[in-house]
Design a protein around this motif. Structure first.
Motif, PDB file in Angstrom:
ATOM      1  N   ASN A  95      -8.184  -1.193  -2.631  1.00 53.94           N
ATOM      2  CA  ASN A  95      -8.416  -1.533  -1.219  1.00 53.94           C
ATOM      3  C   ASN A  95      -9.022  -0.366  -0.453  1.00 53.94           C
ATOM      4  OD1 ASN A  95      -7.345  -4.083  -1.625  1.00 53.94           O
ATOM      5  ND2 ASN A  95      -5.271  -3.472  -1.040  1.00 53.94           N
ATOM      6  N   GLU A 151       0.848  -1.188   0.000  1.00 53.87           N
ATOM      7  CA  GLU A 151       0.000   0.000   0.000  1.00 53.87           C
ATOM      8  C   GLU A 151       0.883   1.236   0.000  1.00 53.87           C
ATOM      9  OE1 GLU A 151      -3.687   1.920   2.506  1.00 53.87           O
ATOM     10  OE2 GLU A 151      -2.699   0.078   3.155  1.00 53.87           O
ATOM     11  N   GLN A 208      -1.815  -9.548   4.507  1.00 54.53           N
ATOM     12  CA  GLN A 208      -3.190  -9.294   4.095  1.00 54.53           C
ATOM     13  C   GLN A 208      -4.188  -9.746   5.138  1.00 54.53           C
ATOM     14  OE1 GLN A 208      -3.998 -10.910   0.293  1.00 54.53           O
ATOM     15  NE2 GLN A 208      -5.911  -9.844   0.036  1.00 54.53           N
TER      16      GLN A 208
END
Length: 468
Positions: free
Chosen positions: A189, A143, A159
């Protein structure tokens, strides 16, 4: 000095630069810095921008001055410095934090700025091992968290949230497919998380609110009209036909009954109506009928106006007489539930016209703001009037609702920020407009110059038996 030289010899493999100037600068650095493992840049870093290629096929860096020995020497030294700069090792940052990740990734202790430099080498090796394990773990996702100093940084974490490790590592090649995939997956996400938390509905509601504020369509209209619309209605101009009707009524015979209000039994003749002409003093019949029309206006549109009670011009003289003093029993039946249909304590404001010899003023029992107010277009003060009204309101609530009301903390206000009259005959007109604007919930935003207009408008509303 010998100890420093021997240390430099042991670590000579870490420094590919053989230049004496660099060796001198390395001795001045803290010894703990060489306990980090060697990190070499995967690509040679270009220090300077490309030089413009000349017509002769050589760039500026290789061009030598014809016959100039000094120019040749400087060019050679410049090329050597460039090569040395390209081979400089990257140094580790010491401001990172490594958080314990549990059993799967090994036990790693917290590292902060105040960590002693004696154990940095061993800890750095543990960091490398943790990073390698994190890369090899199943289900890892990345991310993008920040753009700092032009470097794209990626947070890597498990995750399934089984690991709390966050490793900040720069992505050197931001144009690669892998970096693009990480950025795209991060955006997806974040979008899914916002939807799960209901942010989509919030954004839609904010968008609708913004549109309602920009456009005033009828199906978006609120229960209460904007203040600007209410204020505009307080200054509606008369049409030519209405002005003609008012002038004709001012010219009527004294005994001609121009209009009669059945519920209040008030009749307006030509002589009575002419008190609204410029330079005349207002009489009781015109004031009392206008106050009745204001109450009927409130009943027609209760959401548009405050809930008020309007006493007539005879109330205060009955309640308080200069000779006999305060007398509640004289007005006790004026406010029965059968007569009004409501209790005074349920109102927002109660208006009491006050006639003092040849001057009209206004007193207000402001239940909404818990205070007693006195408005005089000459800014006079009469504390005994507010004292009498405070005593009356306590007696009224006790008599009608059997409740002992405490008004000791209510304020007494002699309103100073109000329009003032600049002549000797508009006091009555100022008083009725104080009542009109306060019952609308407006500030007193008019002046002496508008009194002729208000006189004509009041005459028109009386002739139509409808206040607007």
């Amino acid at each position: 000095m010998d100890g420093m030289s021997s240390y430099h010899k042991r670590n000579s493999g870490l420094n590919p630069c053989k230049n004496s100037s660099f060796s001198h600068s390395s001795r001045a650095m803290a010894p703990g810095i060489y306990r980090y493992p060697e990190v070499k840049s995967p690509l040679r870093r270009q220090v300077h921008a490309p030089s413009r290629i000349l017509k002769s096929g050589r760039d500026r860096s290789t061009r030598q001055g014809s016959g100039n020995v000094l120019g040749t020497f400087l060019t050679r030294n410049d090329d050597m410095l460039k090569r040395n700069a390209l081979d400089l090792p990257l140094r580790y940052r010491t401001d990172r934090e490594v958080v314990d990740v549990g059993d799967e990734l090994g036990d790693v202790e917290m590292i902060s700025d105040d960590t002693s430099r004696e154990g940095l080498g061993n800890v750095a090796m543990e960091v490398d091992e943790v990073e390698e394990k994190a890369e090899m773990g199943n289900g890892l996702f990345s991310e993008v968290v920040s753009m700092k100093n032009g470097s794209l940084r990626v947070d890597e974490c498990s995750q399934d949230n089984s690991s709390s490790l966050v490793v900040n590592r720069p992505v050197t090649d931001v144009t690669s497919f892998e970096a693009y995939r990480k950025v795209l997956q991060s955006a997806e996400n974040r979008t899914s998380k916002l939807k799960d938390r209901g942010f989509g509905d919030i954004l839609k509601e904010r968008g609708c609110a913004l549109l309602r504020s920009l456009f005033s369509f009828s199906f978006w209209k609120q229960d209460k009209e904007p203040v600007e619309d209410v204020q505009r209605e307080a200054f509606l101009t008369l049409s030519r036909e209405e002005e003609t009707a008012v002038n004709r009524a001012f010219s009527a015979n004294d005994s001609n009954i121009l209009v009669a209000h059945e519920n209040s039994n008030i009749e307006i003749t030509g002589k009575i109506l002419r008190c609204l002409k410029p330079g005349e003093w207002l009489n009781d019949e015109v004031i009392n009928l206008y106050l009745v029309l204001l109450k009927e206006r409130e009943a027609r549109e209760p959401k548009k106006f405050l809930k008020c009670h309007f006493f007539n011009t005879f109330f205060f003289t009955k309640l308080f007489n200069s000779g006999t003093g305060y007398n509640y029993s004289a007005v006790r039946r004026w406010t029965s539930m059968k007569r009004l249909g409501y209790h005074l304590k349920d109102c927002d404001k109660i208006f009491i016209p006050i006639h003092m010899n040849i001057h009209w003023t206004l007193a207000v029992i402001n239940i909404k703001d818990r205070k007693f107010q006195y408005l005089d277009s000459f800014k006079g003060r009469e504390p005994k009037i507010l004292d009498a009204l405070a005593r009356y309101f306590v007696d009224e609530v006790r008599d009608k609702s059997e409740v002992d009301l405490d008004v000791s903390r209510w304020g007494q206000e002699f309103v100073q920020d109000l329009p003032m009259q600049r002549n000797g005959f508009d006091c009555g007109m100022f008083m009725v407009k104080y009542i009109d604007f306060y019952s609308r919930g407006l500030d007193l935003c008019f002046t002496q110059e508008q009194m002729p207009y208000f006189r004509d408008r009041t005459a028109k509303e009386i002739l139509q038996l409808k206040a607007e």
